[in-house]
Design an enzyme around this catalytic site. Structure first.
Site, PDB file in Angstrom:
ATOM      1  CG  ASP A   1      -2.275   0.953   1.536  1.00  0.00           C
ATOM      2  OD1 ASP A   1      -2.263   1.476   0.162  1.00  0.00           O
ATOM      3  OD2 ASP A   1      -1.320   1.802   2.818  1.00  0.00           O
TER       4      ASP A   1
ATOM      5  CG  ASP B   1      -1.508   7.648   0.615  1.00  0.00           C
ATOM      6  OD1 ASP B   1      -0.438   8.618   0.309  1.00  0.00           O
ATOM      7  OD2 ASP B   1      -2.180   6.886  -0.542  1.00  0.00           O
TER       8      ASP B   1
END
Length: 239
Positions: free
Chosen positions: A14, A16
């Site tokens: 991922d 952020d």
């Protein structure tokens, strides 16, 4: 207990809240867009809690919070302004989480890495470039349509196909429930990091996951499971 990663052929990160602490920049982009429309702005803690579903969902949250009817024209204007601010200064106020640069450098010659994010691909690439992480990634899979967003398995499935690996051999590393649920739906193993935005306790109940306390723990576990040749170790310090 140490996680055995010998069955892993690639890692999907991922973005952020996992690789980068981008909440200050996301807040700046959101507030700049809202300011142009004469709407109320939000503090960092509030915006951070909304991060994870991409900018369209973020904008909708902001409109709902202040009771503004979110007609399509307004949402489109806000999104264009959000994108423009992000692309102009992708990581001006935030930065790479501590230990991530070393993690990525250490993994670069060991396993292929990709980014799987609900941020649209152009924005994700801009942030990764600003973070000096883009060259290390074999691909960037952003949610360019609502149906692609995690927890849907679409992006992880696309990444696995492009990498030529089975989903069961692609480790999803993220900080929130959407990451874990997407991994579960795609048939990927998952790792839940402790340092992100997703609410570690809440995310832990979303789907089975290996808990990772620090980037160093992930790097050491990969090295123990898949030893790096000595001649490669000297080349993994560049990102």
């Amino acid at each position: 207990m140490t996680k055995d990663l010998r069955g892993i052929d690639a890692i999907a990160f991922d973005l952020d809240g996992t690789l980068v602490d981008s909440a200050p920049d996301i807040r700046e982009a959101l507030n700049a867009a809202l300011r142009q429309e004469g709407l109320a702005r939000f503090d960092l803690d509030t915006v951070r809690a909304w991060i994870g579903d991409g900018p369209d969902a973020l904008i909708l949250q902001a409109l709902r919070r202040q009771g503004v009817p979110g007609d399509e024209a307004l949402r489109l204007r806000l999104r264009r302004a959000f994108d423009a601010v992000t692309l102009a200064a992708p990581l001006q106020f935030g930065g790479v989480f501590e230990g991530i640069a070393e993690l990525v450098a250490g993994l670069r010659r060991t396993l292929p890495m990709v980014v799987v994010t609900n941020k649209p691909t152009p924005l994700a690439r801009a942030v990764l470039d600003a973070a000096s992480l883009l060259p290390a990634m074999a691909g960037v899979y952003g949610a360019d349509a609502a149906a692609q967003r995690k927890p849907a398995p679409f992006l992880l499935q696309a990444a696995a196909r492009q990498l030529g690996v089975e989903p069961a051999r692609l480790l999803m590393v993220g900080d929130g429930p959407a990451d874990l649920l997407a991994a579960h739906a795609a048939g990927c193993p998952a790792a839940l990091v402790a340092w992100g935005y997703g609410g570690h306790a809440a995310a832990a109940g979303a789907a089975p996951a290996w808990r990772v306390a620090t980037p160093q723990q992930l790097l050491l576990t990969v090295r123990e499971s898949r030893p790096v040749r000595r001649d490669e170790e000297t080349t993994t310090t560049r990102v």
